[in-house]
Design a protein around this motif. Structure first.
Motif, PDB file in Angstrom:
ATOM      1  N   ALA A  27       0.867  -1.185   0.000  1.00 38.01           N
ATOM      2  CA  ALA A  27       0.000   0.000   0.000  1.00 38.01           C
ATOM      3  C   ALA A  27       0.903   1.234   0.000  1.00 38.01           C
ATOM      4  O   ALA A  27       2.024   1.194   0.523  1.00 38.01           O
ATOM      5  CB  ALA A  27      -0.901   0.017   1.230  1.00 38.01           C
ATOM      6  N   THR A  28       0.407   2.302  -0.568  1.00 38.74           N
ATOM      7  CA  THR A  28       1.150   3.560  -0.598  1.00 38.74           C
ATOM      8  C   THR A  28       0.354   4.650   0.105  1.00 38.74           C
ATOM      9  O   THR A  28      -0.874   4.660   0.061  1.00 38.74           O
ATOM     10  CB  THR A  28       1.440   4.012  -2.042  1.00 38.74           C
ATOM     11  N   ALA A  92      -1.399   3.383   6.681  1.00 42.11           N
ATOM     12  CA  ALA A  92      -1.695   2.674   5.433  1.00 42.11           C
ATOM     13  C   ALA A  92      -1.788   1.169   5.676  1.00 42.11           C
ATOM     14  O   ALA A  92      -2.648   0.493   5.092  1.00 42.11           O
ATOM     15  CB  ALA A  92      -0.650   2.987   4.375  1.00 42.11           C
ATOM     16  N   LEU A  93      -0.935   0.642   6.546  1.00 39.10           N
ATOM     17  CA  LEU A  93      -1.008  -0.784   6.874  1.00 39.10           C
ATOM     18  C   LEU A  93      -2.291  -1.100   7.628  1.00 39.10           C
ATOM     19  O   LEU A  93      -2.966  -2.082   7.331  1.00 39.10           O
ATOM     20  CB  LEU A  93       0.183  -1.214   7.726  1.00 39.10           C
ATOM     21  N   SER A  96      -5.435  -1.318   5.370  1.00 36.30           N
ATOM     22  CA  SER A  96      -5.317  -2.093   4.142  1.00 36.30           C
ATOM     23  C   SER A  96      -5.041  -3.555   4.473  1.00 36.30           C
ATOM     24  O   SER A  96      -4.863  -3.919   5.631  1.00 36.30           O
ATOM     25  CB  SER A  96      -4.176  -1.543   3.272  1.00 36.30           C
ATOM     26  N   SER A 101       4.204  -1.142   3.407  1.00 33.52           N
ATOM     27  CA  SER A 101       3.719   0.155   2.922  1.00 33.52           C
ATOM     28  C   SER A 101       4.865   1.145   2.831  1.00 33.52           C
ATOM     29  O   SER A 101       5.910   0.966   3.467  1.00 33.52           O
ATOM     30  CB  SER A 101       2.628   0.724   3.833  1.00 33.52           C
TER      31      SER A 101
END
Length: 167
Positions: A27-28, A92-93, A96, A101
């Motif tokens: 993920a970004t 983000a982690l 998601s 990330s």
């Protein structure tokens, strides 16, 4: 295709192979790059097998609302700081299904810089689910486009390094 563009494409392919080998997704969380890292990743055919999602959080409000960056972190350190990049990567982690990330926040210019946070200052963080979060700051020379493109390259190289050296 410029040298940086061909490198970015090669690194995105390399990242995909490393993540597929581990059955990981990435993920970004991007600010100054505005989704360019996610764009580089999704330019690769088959990236849906290893890319989960991207967050473009340009404003402080979006960093807080979408990634859970604490308002106190933003107030104390500012949007362009390693503590904010760390909170973005970890957020983000949390939000998601990714195992890895990257977060990028910086001052691409031409304006917005200060003596303590000049144009070209870009903070990065990489987080691994169940593992360490690391961060660094780079000072990138160039105009807005050059700063943003160099930041994409740094982000991808960092992801590859972490995927290759994963536990």
């Amino acid at each position: 295709m410029s040298l940086i563009e061909s490198d970015v494409e090669r690194w995105a392919v390399t990242l995909g192979a490393a993540l597929l080998a581990r059955r990981w997704r990435v993920a970004t969380a991007e600010s100054c790059t505005g989704g360019l890292v996610a764009g580089a990743i999704t330019a690769i055919a088959g990236s849906s097998d290893w890319f989960d999602r991207g967050f473009v959080t340009y404003s402080n409000e979006s960093k807080h609302e979408l990634l859970g960056v604490a308002e106190a972190v933003l107030r104390e350190h500012g949007a362009v700081s390693e503590p904010t990049a760390i909170a973005m990567a970890e957020g983000a982690l949390t939000r998601s299904a990714a195992a890895l990330s990257v977060a990028i926040t910086g001052i691409a210019g031409p304006g917005g810089g200060t003596a303590s946070k000049p144009v070209g200052m870009v903070c990065f963080a990489w987080a691994e689910r169940g593992g360490a979060t690391t961060s660094t700051t780079h000072f990138v020379d160039g105009d807005r486009t050059e700063v943003r493109h160099a930041s994409v390259a740094i982000a991808l190289r960092g992801l590859i390094d972490r995927a290759d050296n994963a536990r």
